[in-house]
Design an enzyme around this catalytic site. Structure first.
Site, PDB file in Angstrom:
ATOM      1  N   ARG A 191     -19.259 -61.539  46.010  1.00  0.00           N
ATOM      2  CA  ARG A 191     -18.281 -60.634  46.204  1.00  0.00           C
ATOM      3  C   ARG A 191     -18.556 -59.224  46.187  1.00  0.00           C
ATOM      4  O   ARG A 191     -19.479 -58.793  45.201  1.00  0.00           O
ATOM      5  CB  ARG A 191     -17.470 -60.906  44.714  1.00  0.00           C
ATOM      6  CG  ARG A 191     -16.223 -60.217  44.564  1.00  0.00           C
ATOM      7  CD  ARG A 191     -15.288 -60.741  43.368  1.00  0.00           C
ATOM      8  NE  ARG A 191     -14.090 -60.166  43.002  1.00  0.00           N
ATOM      9  CZ  ARG A 191     -13.919 -59.350  41.796  1.00  0.00           C
ATOM     10  NH1 ARG A 191     -14.842 -58.873  41.148  1.00  0.00           N
ATOM     11  NH2 ARG A 191     -12.761 -58.968  41.696  1.00  0.00           N
ATOM     12  N   GLU A 204      -6.798 -56.783  40.378  1.00  0.00           N
ATOM     13  CA  GLU A 204      -6.309 -57.018  39.005  1.00  0.00           C
ATOM     14  C   GLU A 204      -5.043 -56.057  39.246  1.00  0.00           C
ATOM     15  O   GLU A 204      -4.786 -55.232  38.357  1.00  0.00           O
ATOM     16  CB  GLU A 204      -7.298 -56.149  37.810  1.00  0.00           C
ATOM     17  CG  GLU A 204      -8.469 -57.239  37.729  1.00  0.00           C
ATOM     18  CD  GLU A 204      -9.286 -56.823  36.499  1.00  0.00           C
ATOM     19  OE1 GLU A 204     -10.008 -57.815  35.960  1.00  0.00           O
ATOM     20  OE2 GLU A 204      -9.151 -55.740  35.991  1.00  0.00           O
ATOM     21  N   GLU A 245     -13.604 -63.401  38.229  1.00  0.00           N
ATOM     22  CA  GLU A 245     -14.602 -62.141  37.226  1.00  0.00           C
ATOM     23  C   GLU A 245     -14.450 -63.092  35.857  1.00  0.00           C
ATOM     24  O   GLU A 245     -13.505 -63.550  35.375  1.00  0.00           O
ATOM     25  CB  GLU A 245     -13.523 -60.770  37.205  1.00  0.00           C
ATOM     26  CG  GLU A 245     -13.796 -60.233  38.207  1.00  0.00           C
ATOM     27  CD  GLU A 245     -13.311 -58.697  37.964  1.00  0.00           C
ATOM     28  OE1 GLU A 245     -13.280 -58.240  36.732  1.00  0.00           O
ATOM     29  OE2 GLU A 245     -12.957 -57.815  38.693  1.00  0.00           O
TER      30      GLU A 245
END
Length: 366
Positions: free
Chosen positions: A70, A161, A263
């Site tokens: 990522r 997010e 994450e």
């Protein structure tokens, strides 16, 4: 005859008992975020395998069994890292190792997360229609450059997010129509480059089921298009393992979408390596899992097992966050401040002697 039959049954029973237990299926995604890697290497960062042999960090991760990387993208950061050119260079190396690529667009010049979704300076004064076009053009430009060099992104996050939306205030989800217009512009750019690339929508607070139901109910009602639901879950911040499991199971079944933990992380020590205080200092940040190499490995294995158990095979996998962000001077958290340090080096997958930690091999086998 009865004795012969009994003997045959005994032999059959022993034969079955001797068969090894069937191994659990490996997750499709065994990943790591290495967005800090290029800057670390430029500043002298070194990486070694578990036996202490120096090598390419990506190759070390690949040989340990990880299969996905990522990389975040900022628009015009002060230090010049995490830009299109940097992502292109690292993507070549990722694909050369036979690994897949998740590109994480922050749509900012710096960190975007639930507490801040700041516009890039170049987009600050744009009217909304032009802002939406800028997001589309930026997304398309980066992804098309990746495609043209033969390193097409396999998955893409349209935003990072985005609990409260993106590109504040215009894209705040106090106005879901605007949020939808921006996210759908990103989706369209991704699919124009490669229809096979999966679009991820990513929220933090992976143990908060109320947040996820509220957000994705509104997203669906607003016509927001996506392929995969991404979560952040840090066990010392985002609730118990049980609440995380309940939420990820509910999200997958409620919306019928694959889920991926994009994450997570855990410390392997409480010690500091760069003179900048670490973010997590507790010797046992989550009950039952100490801040040791063994504790880090065990916690990440547990989180991976939760993802594996998501109903209907919808749990795609796990990315550990910033696996290569070791304590290299100058590679701090603030791209505008070269004197800033890294509060994360005690959660990397390399120890303070630059060696691969046991958690890396665990993640490679999950």
């Amino acid at each position: 005859m009865r004795r012969i039959l009994s003997a045959l049954l005994l032999v059959a029973a022993l034969s079955v008992a001797a068969q090894p237990a069937q191994a659990q299926p490996r997750l499709q995604i065994r990943g790591a975020d290495v967005s800090s890697l290029a800057k670390s290497e430029a500043l002298g960062g070194l990486y070694r395998d578990a036996r202490g042999r120096r090598g390419d960090a990506l190759r070390i991760l690949s040989q340990a069994g990880l299969n996905y990387i990522r990389l975040k993208v900022w628009v015009n950061p002060a230090d010049g890292y995490n830009t299109k050119s940097q992502v292109l260079a690292v993507a070549k190396r990722v694909k050369a190792q036979g690994m897949k690529l998740l590109v994480d667009f922050h749509y900012s010049d710096t960190w975007a997360d639930p507490g801040k979704q700041f516009k890039p300076a170049a987009w600050e004064s744009l009217p909304f229609d032009q802002l939406r076009q800028a997001l589309y053009d930026h997304t398309y430009d980066v992804l098309d450059a990746l495609r043209r060099q033969g390193t097409t992104a396999d998955m893409v996050q349209v935003g990072n997010e985005i609990n409260g939306g993106l590109l504040w205030p215009d894209g705040s989800n106090s106005n879901w129509a605007n949020t939808a217009a921006l996210l759908n512009a990103g989706y369209d750019a991704v699919k124009r480059v490669s229809s096979a690339t999966k679009v991820v929508l990513h929220l933090a607070n992976g143990g908060d089921n109320g947040l996820y139901r509220w957000w994705f109910d509104n997203a669906n009602a607003s016509g927001i298009r996506y392929d995969v639901i991404g979560l952040s879950y840090y066990p010392y911040w985002h609730g118990t393992l049980e609440t995380f499991q309940a939420n990820i199971n509910d999200v997958a079944t409620r919306y019928g979408k694959p889920v991926v933990l994009v994450e997570t992380a855990y410390p392997f020590t409480t010690a500091d390596d760069d003179g900048w205080e670490n973010i997590v200092l507790s010797p046992e940040p989550y009950p039952g899992y100490q801040a040791t190499p063994q504790g880090q490995a065990a916690l990440l294995a547990k989180v991976a097992d939760i993802v594996r158990q998501v109903p209907n095979g919808l749990g795609l996998g796990v990315f550990t966050w910033e696996a290569t962000w070791t304590g290299v001077k100058g590679n701090g958290w603030d791209p505008a401040d070269p004197s800033s340090g890294n509060g994360w080096e005690n959660q990397a997958l390399f120890d303070y002697a630059d060696r691969a930690l046991p958690a890396m091999a665990v993640l490679g086998r999950i």
